[in-house]
Design an enzyme around this catalytic site. Structure first.
Site, mmCIF file in Angstrom:
data_model
loop_
_atom_site.group_PDB
_atom_site.id
_atom_site.type_symbol
_atom_site.label_atom_id
_atom_site.label_comp_id
_atom_site.label_asym_id
_atom_site.label_seq_id
_atom_site.Cartn_x
_atom_site.Cartn_y
_atom_site.Cartn_z
ATOM 1 N N VAL A 11 38.315 3.158 41.721
ATOM 2 C CA VAL A 11 38.217 4.564 42.127
ATOM 3 C C VAL A 11 38.968 5.455 41.150
ATOM 4 C CG1 VAL A 11 38.870 6.203 43.943
ATOM 5 C CG2 VAL A 11 37.837 4.018 44.556
ATOM 6 N N GLU A 153 30.624 -0.398 43.520
ATOM 7 C CA GLU A 153 30.834 -1.205 42.323
ATOM 8 C C GLU A 153 29.483 -1.438 41.663
ATOM 9 O OE1 GLU A 153 33.218 -4.676 42.459
ATOM 10 O OE2 GLU A 153 34.725 -3.742 43.735
ATOM 11 N N LYS A 202 34.394 8.661 55.798
ATOM 12 C CA LYS A 202 34.397 7.497 54.902
ATOM 13 C C LYS A 202 34.200 6.196 55.694
ATOM 14 C CE LYS A 202 34.835 4.708 51.628
ATOM 15 N NZ LYS A 202 34.980 4.538 50.241
ATOM 16 N N ASN A 206 30.854 3.495 55.632
ATOM 17 C CA ASN A 206 30.895 2.059 55.332
ATOM 18 C C ASN A 206 30.536 1.218 56.559
ATOM 19 O OD1 ASN A 206 31.386 2.363 52.678
ATOM 20 N ND2 ASN A 206 33.432 1.489 52.664
ATOM 21 N N GLY A 251 20.405 -11.431 54.030
ATOM 22 C CA GLY A 251 21.040 -12.359 53.090
ATOM 23 C C GLY A 251 22.072 -13.206 53.815
ATOM 24 N N GLY A 255 29.885 -8.558 51.836
ATOM 25 C CA GLY A 255 31.253 -8.874 51.436
ATOM 26 C C GLY A 255 31.781 -7.810 50.501
ATOM 27 N N CYS A 258 35.415 -3.790 50.148
ATOM 28 C CA CYS A 258 35.418 -2.602 51.024
ATOM 29 C C CYS A 258 34.801 -2.831 52.398
ATOM 30 C CB CYS A 258 34.698 -1.449 50.327
ATOM 31 S SG CYS A 258 35.540 -0.946 48.828
HETATM 32 C C1 UDX Z 1 30.635 -0.060 49.411
HETATM 33 C C2 UDX Z 1 29.917 1.247 49.762
HETATM 34 O O1 UDX Z 1 28.515 1.099 49.517
HETATM 35 C C3 UDX Z 1 30.486 2.401 48.935
HETATM 36 O O2 UDX Z 1 29.879 3.635 49.307
HETATM 37 C C4 UDX Z 1 31.994 2.474 49.182
HETATM 38 O O3 UDX Z 1 32.592 3.528 48.420
HETATM 39 C C5 UDX Z 1 32.645 1.153 48.832
HETATM 40 O O4 UDX Z 1 32.038 0.098 49.596
HETATM 41 P P1 UDX Z 1 30.482 -1.818 47.408
HETATM 42 O O5 UDX Z 1 31.675 -2.499 47.981
HETATM 43 O O6 UDX Z 1 30.409 -1.616 45.940
HETATM 44 O O7 UDX Z 1 30.315 -0.359 48.071
HETATM 45 O O8 UDX Z 1 29.225 -2.694 47.862
HETATM 46 P P2 UDX Z 1 27.800 -2.428 48.528
HETATM 47 O O9 UDX Z 1 26.802 -2.094 47.500
HETATM 48 O O10 UDX Z 1 27.938 -1.480 49.666
HETATM 49 O O11 UDX Z 1 27.473 -3.886 49.101
HETATM 50 C C6 UDX Z 1 28.357 -4.495 50.051
HETATM 51 C C7 UDX Z 1 27.871 -5.847 50.461
HETATM 52 O O12 UDX Z 1 26.701 -5.746 51.279
HETATM 53 C C8 UDX Z 1 27.497 -6.781 49.323
HETATM 54 O O13 UDX Z 1 28.005 -8.075 49.594
HETATM 55 C C9 UDX Z 1 25.991 -6.786 49.318
HETATM 56 O O14 UDX Z 1 25.423 -7.964 48.796
HETATM 57 C C10 UDX Z 1 25.703 -6.645 50.809
HETATM 58 N N1 UDX Z 1 24.384 -6.072 51.111
HETATM 59 C C11 UDX Z 1 24.087 -4.806 50.732
HETATM 60 C C12 UDX Z 1 23.446 -6.836 51.812
HETATM 61 O O15 UDX Z 1 23.698 -7.994 52.177
HETATM 62 N N2 UDX Z 1 22.226 -6.282 52.109
HETATM 63 C C13 UDX Z 1 21.897 -5.012 51.747
HETATM 64 O O16 UDX Z 1 20.780 -4.579 52.065
HETATM 65 C C14 UDX Z 1 22.849 -4.249 51.034
#
Ligand code: UDX
Length: 440
Positions: A11, A153, A202, A206, A251, A255, A258
């Site tokens: 961030v 990320e 926020k 999430n 899936g 994970g 966040c």
């Molecule tokens: C997340 C939020 O999206 C972001 O807005 C916040 O600021 C930080 O947390 P991030 O941790 O980068 O971002 O991951 P994200 O893209 O949200 O994916 C989180 C998890 O969900 C991953 O393990 C991903 O594989 C899983 N996921 C995501 C699924 O299993 N299915 C989906 O359809 C989408």
């Protein structure tokens, strides 16, 4: 505007570099001397697309500087952005020690300056934290606000440059004005709300993303029972704009650093106020169940893991990221190793020497830097992170290299028909028997 950023993680560094590219003068501070030295010499420790270039151009122009001294960063700042980590603490509560220690450092410098310094927390902090920070640091001349960050990320720079929204949690007009002008070059909707509302926006975001993932994973289990294909259900239901198609990819579970932590923190925050966040508890429980039942399906198909050689493609928490924190894939692989399987991992973001590589080897798994080498002699291949290169692998070659024929597609990303055609036993998430025969 002179901006100080405290904390050079995803961030802080992404926000600082993007604000510098928009013409602000930004000094980023981090306690980690090695990180600061590396950033000063142009090496970015976070593998985010575009970040290296942005840091290089900011450093070259002088608009972006790095220091280990909060005093140096805060000294001339009009706005300070607190971007320190908020890991999971006892009982799922967020551990706010880094945030509080950043505020203490700011106060130490602050005493030498005129009153009214705007300090906004970008870290994810539980609802009510800004008000508690105001009480803890009352009389120090700080105007404390919340300004959550929503970057993902893998697209951190893009998300910082074009945020879906800017949320300013402030009830001090001068602070609101300062933060509004900080973001004046961005063409995103701005929501000015109370600090607690900003914190809740926020967490609500999430938590809702996590709910969507757990919902589709639950549907996937039902699809398996009914002989349907969950990807078609997600496409059909997601076509309704009120639902939306994103975050409906079934899936092995969500994970990363966040979603799991923020969900737990929101459940804990609800508990503190006597509110049972029952839906969120179920979303978290489903996430655990999803992983366990997926593991059980693979175990049953292999007749146990003992003496089995299992290749794992993808150990980061999602494709496009080098991060293995709270990675469902990594946990999956580790469990197989603990159950007696010989696990060989490959991930494009990982090498035996860096990222999670050494950690994997300590946990009794081997790491390959070639995906074909990883599958040689394997009884099963598990694809656990949805990197593009897995879909486009040379599948006949993989078939020829493997000893067994089981492919578990933990992210539904592989070319099912091709795999079946060349003799693999394909197992995806949420594709029942009828679906697998093309009969839905
Ligand atoms: C997340 C939020 O999206 C972001 O807005 C916040 O600021 C930080 O947390 P991030 O941790 O980068 O971002 O991951 P994200 O893209 O949200 O994916 C989180 C998890 O969900 C991953 O393990 C991903 O594989 C899983 N996921 C995501 C699924 O299993 N299915 C989906 O359809 C989408």
């Amino acid at each position: 505007m002179n901006v100080a950023v405290i904390g050079c993680g995803y961030v802080g560094l992404s926000s600082g570099a993007v604000l510098a590219s928009m013409g602000h003068s930004v000094v980023c501070a981090d306690k980690d001397r090695a990180v600061v030295e590396s950033l000063r010499s142009g090496r970015v420790h976070i593998p985010e697309p575009g970040l290296q270039d942005l840091v290089a151009s900011g450093t070259a122009s002088g608009g972006l500087r790095f220091t280990t001294s909060a005093r140096e960063a805060v000294g001339n700042a009009a706005v300070v952005l607190v971007c320190t980590g908020t890991p999971s603490g006892p009982g799922g509560h967020a551990d706010l020690s880094q945030v509080y220690s950043a505020y203490e450092e700011i106060c130490a410098v602050r005493e030498e300056r005129a009153p009214g310094l705007v300090v906004a927390t970008k870290s994810t902090i539980p609802p009510g934290t800004t008000l508690r920070l105001r009480t803890a640091f009352a009389g120090k001349g700080l105007s404390i606000c919340s300004n959550p960050e929503f970057l993902r990320e893998g697209s951190a720079v893009r998300d910082c440059i074009r945020p879906d929204r800017i949320v300013i949690g402030s009830d001090d007009p001068a602070a609101t004005q300062a933060l509004t002008s900080l973001y004046s070059a961005f063409r995103s909707p701005v929501f000015v709300v109370s600090p607690t509302e900003a914190e809740l926006i926020k967490y609500a975001s999430n938590a809702f993303l996590a709910l969507k993932v757990s919902f589709i994973n639950e549907m996937a289990e039902l699809c398996e029972a009914l002989g349907a294909d969950v990807t078609r259900i997600a496409a059909g239901a997601g076509a309704d704009p009120r639902i939306g198609g994103s975050f409906l990819e079934a899936g092995i579970g969500f994970g990363g650093p966040c979603l799991p932590k923020d969900l737990a923190a929101l459940i804990a925050a609800g508990g503190d106020c006597g509110v049972d966040m029952a839906i969120l508890r179920q979303a978290l429980a489903r996430n655990t169940r999803q992983r366990e039942r997926s593991l059980e399906r693979v175990r049953a198909a292999l007749g146990g893991f003992s003496g089995r050689k299992v290749a794992v493609w993808g150990v980061t928490f999602k494709e496009g990221s080098g991060d293995t924190r709270q990675s469902p894939s990594l946990d999956f692989a580790q469990r197989i190793a603990r159950l007696g399987g010989e696990v060989i991992c490959y991930d494009p973001a990982l090498t035996p020497e860096c990222n999670g590589g050494p950690q994997l080897e300590t946990a009794g798994m081997a790491v390959c830097d070639d995906k074909y080498e990883a599958v040689a002699g394997a009884d099963a291949l598990l694809v656990l992170t949805g990197w593009d290169e897995f879909r486009w692998a040379d599948w006949p070659r993989v078939r020829g290299l493997m000893r067994g024929g089981l492919v578990f597609d933990g992210r539904n990303v592989l070319p099912v028909d091709l795999l079946r055609h060349i003799g693999f036993e394909y197992m995806g998430i949420g594709c029942g028997v009828a679906a697998s025969q093309g009969g839905v």
